[in-house]
Enzyme design. Sequence first.
Site, PDB file in Angstrom:
ATOM      1  N   GLY A   8       0.820  -1.218   0.000  1.00 54.90           N
ATOM      2  CA  GLY A   8       0.000   0.000   0.000  1.00 54.90           C
ATOM      3  C   GLY A   8       0.845   1.256   0.000  1.00 54.90           C
ATOM      4  N   ARG A  33      -2.140  -1.368  -5.985  1.00 52.70           N
ATOM      5  CA  ARG A  33      -2.873  -1.750  -7.212  1.00 52.70           C
ATOM      6  C   ARG A  33      -2.731  -0.711  -8.313  1.00 52.70           C
ATOM      7  NH1 ARG A  33      -8.470  -2.244  -4.261  1.00 52.70           N
ATOM      8  NH2 ARG A  33      -7.461  -0.393  -3.374  1.00 52.70           N
ATOM      9  N   ARG A  34      -2.303   0.509  -7.977  1.00 56.07           N
ATOM     10  CA  ARG A  34      -2.237   1.576  -8.988  1.00 56.07           C
ATOM     11  C   ARG A  34      -0.819   1.684  -9.551  1.00 56.07           C
ATOM     12  NH1 ARG A  34      -5.343   5.965  -5.349  1.00 56.07           N
ATOM     13  NH2 ARG A  34      -4.310   4.728  -3.754  1.00 56.07           N
ATOM     14  N   VAL A  60      -3.789  -7.330  -2.645  1.00 58.75           N
ATOM     15  CA  VAL A  60      -3.454  -8.218  -1.520  1.00 58.75           C
ATOM     16  C   VAL A  60      -4.566  -9.226  -1.214  1.00 58.75           C
ATOM     17  CG1 VAL A  60      -1.846  -6.599  -0.401  1.00 58.75           C
ATOM     18  CG2 VAL A  60      -4.273  -6.590   0.263  1.00 58.75           C
ATOM     19  N   TYR A 152     -14.973  -2.263  10.295  1.00 62.64           N
ATOM     20  CA  TYR A 152     -13.599  -1.767  10.192  1.00 62.64           C
ATOM     21  C   TYR A 152     -12.871  -2.009  11.525  1.00 62.64           C
ATOM     22  CZ  TYR A 152      -9.520   1.206   9.795  1.00 62.64           C
ATOM     23  OH  TYR A 152      -8.216   1.657   9.787  1.00 62.64           O
ATOM     24  N   PRO A 182      -2.343   3.998  14.634  1.00 57.10           N
ATOM     25  CA  PRO A 182      -2.576   5.443  14.523  1.00 57.10           C
ATOM     26  C   PRO A 182      -4.028   5.811  14.801  1.00 57.10           C
ATOM     27  CG  PRO A 182      -1.632   4.489  12.490  1.00 57.10           C
ATOM     28  CD  PRO A 182      -2.179   3.369  13.312  1.00 57.10           C
ATOM     29  N   THR A 187      -5.135  11.273   5.087  1.00 57.03           N
ATOM     30  CA  THR A 187      -4.564  10.580   3.921  1.00 57.03           C
ATOM     31  C   THR A 187      -5.739  10.414   2.942  1.00 57.03           C
ATOM     32  OG1 THR A 187      -5.131   8.434   4.847  1.00 57.03           O
ATOM     33  CG2 THR A 187      -2.948   9.291   5.410  1.00 57.03           C
TER      34      THR A 187
HETATM   35  P1  NDP Z   1      -4.670   5.453   1.969  1.00 55.43           P
HETATM   36  O1  NDP Z   1      -6.009   5.225   1.387  1.00 55.43           O
HETATM   37  O2  NDP Z   1      -4.012   6.770   1.707  1.00 55.43           O
HETATM   38  O3  NDP Z   1      -3.671   4.292   1.549  1.00 55.43           O
HETATM   39  C1  NDP Z   1      -4.077   2.958   1.549  1.00 55.43           C
HETATM   40  C2  NDP Z   1      -3.093   2.136   0.762  1.00 55.43           C
HETATM   41  O4  NDP Z   1      -3.525   0.757   0.803  1.00 55.43           O
HETATM   42  C3  NDP Z   1      -3.022   2.539  -0.699  1.00 55.43           C
HETATM   43  O5  NDP Z   1      -1.675   2.561  -1.116  1.00 55.43           O
HETATM   44  C4  NDP Z   1      -3.769   1.434  -1.421  1.00 55.43           C
HETATM   45  O6  NDP Z   1      -3.180   1.201  -2.702  1.00 55.43           O
HETATM   46  C5  NDP Z   1      -3.508   0.231  -0.510  1.00 55.43           C
HETATM   47  N1  NDP Z   1      -4.524  -0.792  -0.680  1.00 55.43           N
HETATM   48  C6  NDP Z   1      -5.828  -0.735  -0.321  1.00 55.43           C
HETATM   49  N2  NDP Z   1      -6.469  -1.856  -0.696  1.00 55.43           N
HETATM   50  C7  NDP Z   1      -5.541  -2.641  -1.296  1.00 55.43           C
HETATM   51  C8  NDP Z   1      -5.588  -3.927  -1.915  1.00 55.43           C
HETATM   52  N3  NDP Z   1      -6.725  -4.632  -1.969  1.00 55.43           N
HETATM   53  N4  NDP Z   1      -4.461  -4.433  -2.449  1.00 55.43           N
HETATM   54  C9  NDP Z   1      -3.312  -3.724  -2.386  1.00 55.43           C
HETATM   55  N5  NDP Z   1      -3.198  -2.514  -1.827  1.00 55.43           N
HETATM   56  C10 NDP Z   1      -4.310  -1.978  -1.293  1.00 55.43           C
HETATM   57  O7  NDP Z   1      -4.862   5.252   3.546  1.00 55.43           O
HETATM   58  P2  NDP Z   1      -3.824   5.283   4.770  1.00 55.43           P
HETATM   59  O8  NDP Z   1      -2.464   5.557   4.328  1.00 55.43           O
HETATM   60  O9  NDP Z   1      -4.432   6.130   5.806  1.00 55.43           O
HETATM   61  O10 NDP Z   1      -3.964   3.775   5.259  1.00 55.43           O
HETATM   62  C11 NDP Z   1      -2.869   2.901   5.426  1.00 55.43           C
HETATM   63  C12 NDP Z   1      -3.178   1.973   6.576  1.00 55.43           C
HETATM   64  O11 NDP Z   1      -3.324   2.731   7.768  1.00 55.43           O
HETATM   65  C13 NDP Z   1      -4.470   1.177   6.432  1.00 55.43           C
HETATM   66  O12 NDP Z   1      -4.244  -0.140   6.904  1.00 55.43           O
HETATM   67  C14 NDP Z   1      -5.447   1.910   7.351  1.00 55.43           C
HETATM   68  O13 NDP Z   1      -6.450   1.070   7.829  1.00 55.43           O
HETATM   69  C15 NDP Z   1      -4.510   2.351   8.454  1.00 55.43           C
HETATM   70  N6  NDP Z   1      -4.931   3.463   9.282  1.00 55.43           N
HETATM   71  C16 NDP Z   1      -5.282   4.668   8.751  1.00 55.43           C
HETATM   72  C17 NDP Z   1      -5.630   5.720   9.588  1.00 55.43           C
HETATM   73  C18 NDP Z   1      -6.066   7.036   9.070  1.00 55.43           C
HETATM   74  O14 NDP Z   1      -6.757   7.762   9.820  1.00 55.43           O
HETATM   75  N7  NDP Z   1      -5.692   7.433   7.869  1.00 55.43           N
HETATM   76  C19 NDP Z   1      -5.572   5.572  11.040  1.00 55.43           C
HETATM   77  C20 NDP Z   1      -5.221   4.255  11.488  1.00 55.43           C
HETATM   78  C21 NDP Z   1      -4.882   3.265  10.639  1.00 55.43           C
HETATM   79  P3  NDP Z   1      -3.991   0.948  -4.064  1.00 55.43           P
HETATM   80  O15 NDP Z   1      -5.295   1.678  -3.956  1.00 55.43           O
HETATM   81  O16 NDP Z   1      -3.075   1.480  -5.118  1.00 55.43           O
HETATM   82  O17 NDP Z   1      -4.135  -0.522  -4.116  1.00 55.43           O
HETATM   83  C1  8X3 Z   2      -8.458   4.851  11.109  1.00 52.35           C
HETATM   84  C2  8X3 Z   2      -8.719   5.725  12.255  1.00 52.35           C
HETATM   85  O1  8X3 Z   2     -10.476   6.472  13.938  1.00 52.35           O
HETATM   86  O2  8X3 Z   2     -11.159   6.259  11.617  1.00 52.35           O
HETATM   87  O3  8X3 Z   2      -8.049   3.579  11.498  1.00 52.35           O
HETATM   88  O4  8X3 Z   2     -10.758   4.322  12.923  1.00 52.35           O
HETATM   89  S1  8X3 Z   2     -10.353   5.692  12.679  1.00 52.35           S
END
Ligand code: NDP
Ligand code: 8X3
Length: 252
Positions: A8, A33-34, A60, A152, A182, A187
């Site tokens: 990701g 995926r992109r 994934v 989620y 986090p 993002t």
């Molecule tokens: P983004 O949406 O900015 O990034 C998510 C990434 O995951 C992208 O690069 C996307 O790539 C990849 N991804 C999603 N689905 C798939 C798939 N099926 N196969 C391969 N790659 C995949 O979100 P964040 O950076 O915020 O999220 C990253 C992680 O952090 C996640 O696990 C999220 O749950 C977690 N998180 C986020 C928080 C927030 O508030 N932002 C807080 C806590 C945790 P692509 O689309 O190119 O496949």
């Molecule tokens: C992402 C943060 O608070 O939306 O994991 O669940 S929250």
Amino acid sequence: MKTAIVTGATSGFGEAIALMLAKNKYKIIITGRRADRLDALKARMEAEYNVIVHTLCFDVRNREAVEQAYESIPETFKPIDILINNAGLSLGFDAIDKGKTEDWDNMIDTNVKGLLYVSNVVIPEMVARKQGHIVNIGSVAGTQVYPKGNVYCASKHAVDALSRGMRIDLMPHGIKVSTVNPGAAETEFALVRFHGDADKAKAVYAGYEPLVAQDIAETVEFIISRPAHVNINDILVMPLAEADVNNWYKVF
Ligand code: NDP
Ligand code: 8X3
């Protein structure tokens, strides 16, 4: 020179973590995926940090694709020293009686099964070498639950349990397992959760200062740079305005 793989890496935390690894001169495998974004990030990392980067474009959720992607990794990028299990998403923001089963499937398949599939291909060589570090990106939603967070939150609770289980099972092999949990970070996460509705996504981050991807990259940088005898088991990183998932200091 050590090698790291980041799932990701096309946006958010994964992209920032990849850039942090480049700054620290790792060889890096970036996935997502992109393909266009992977290519652009590879070009940027190579130009700005003079490192070598390999891209793997796969979903994934697709176990065969994960296995094929792993098999295709050039020898130059093996062995893998660090796995950052970051790919994940939330989809929908509905009470449990209103949720869409396709969103539930996608979240569980990505956040739980996807993390397992990637770990499954990377772990055996770490076990054989008796070294390695796996960093799972969980969430504050992995230890707490908030209204309409249901599935989620359940998927991230699973990440928490899997991280604990991995740590116990892999400790005898000298492999470190860490979890980064986090709170709210700006993002593409909310844009994905609201199926591309930019106004709803923007509202999630209004009235307070959320985390940014760089905050999580710096946390991972700390975790992976500890001495050999030290493991950061898990770490909760929150915006100052979010005491916990149900207690906010937002200015509305
Ligand atoms: P983004 O949406 O900015 O990034 C998510 C990434 O995951 C992208 O690069 C996307 O790539 C990849 N991804 C999603 N689905 C798939 C798939 N099926 N196969 C391969 N790659 C995949 O979100 P964040 O950076 O915020 O999220 C990253 C992680 O952090 C996640 O696990 C999220 O749950 C977690 N998180 C986020 C928080 C927030 O508030 N932002 C807080 C806590 C945790 P692509 O689309 O190119 O496949
Ligand atoms: C992402 C943060 O608070 O939306 O994991 O669940 S929250």
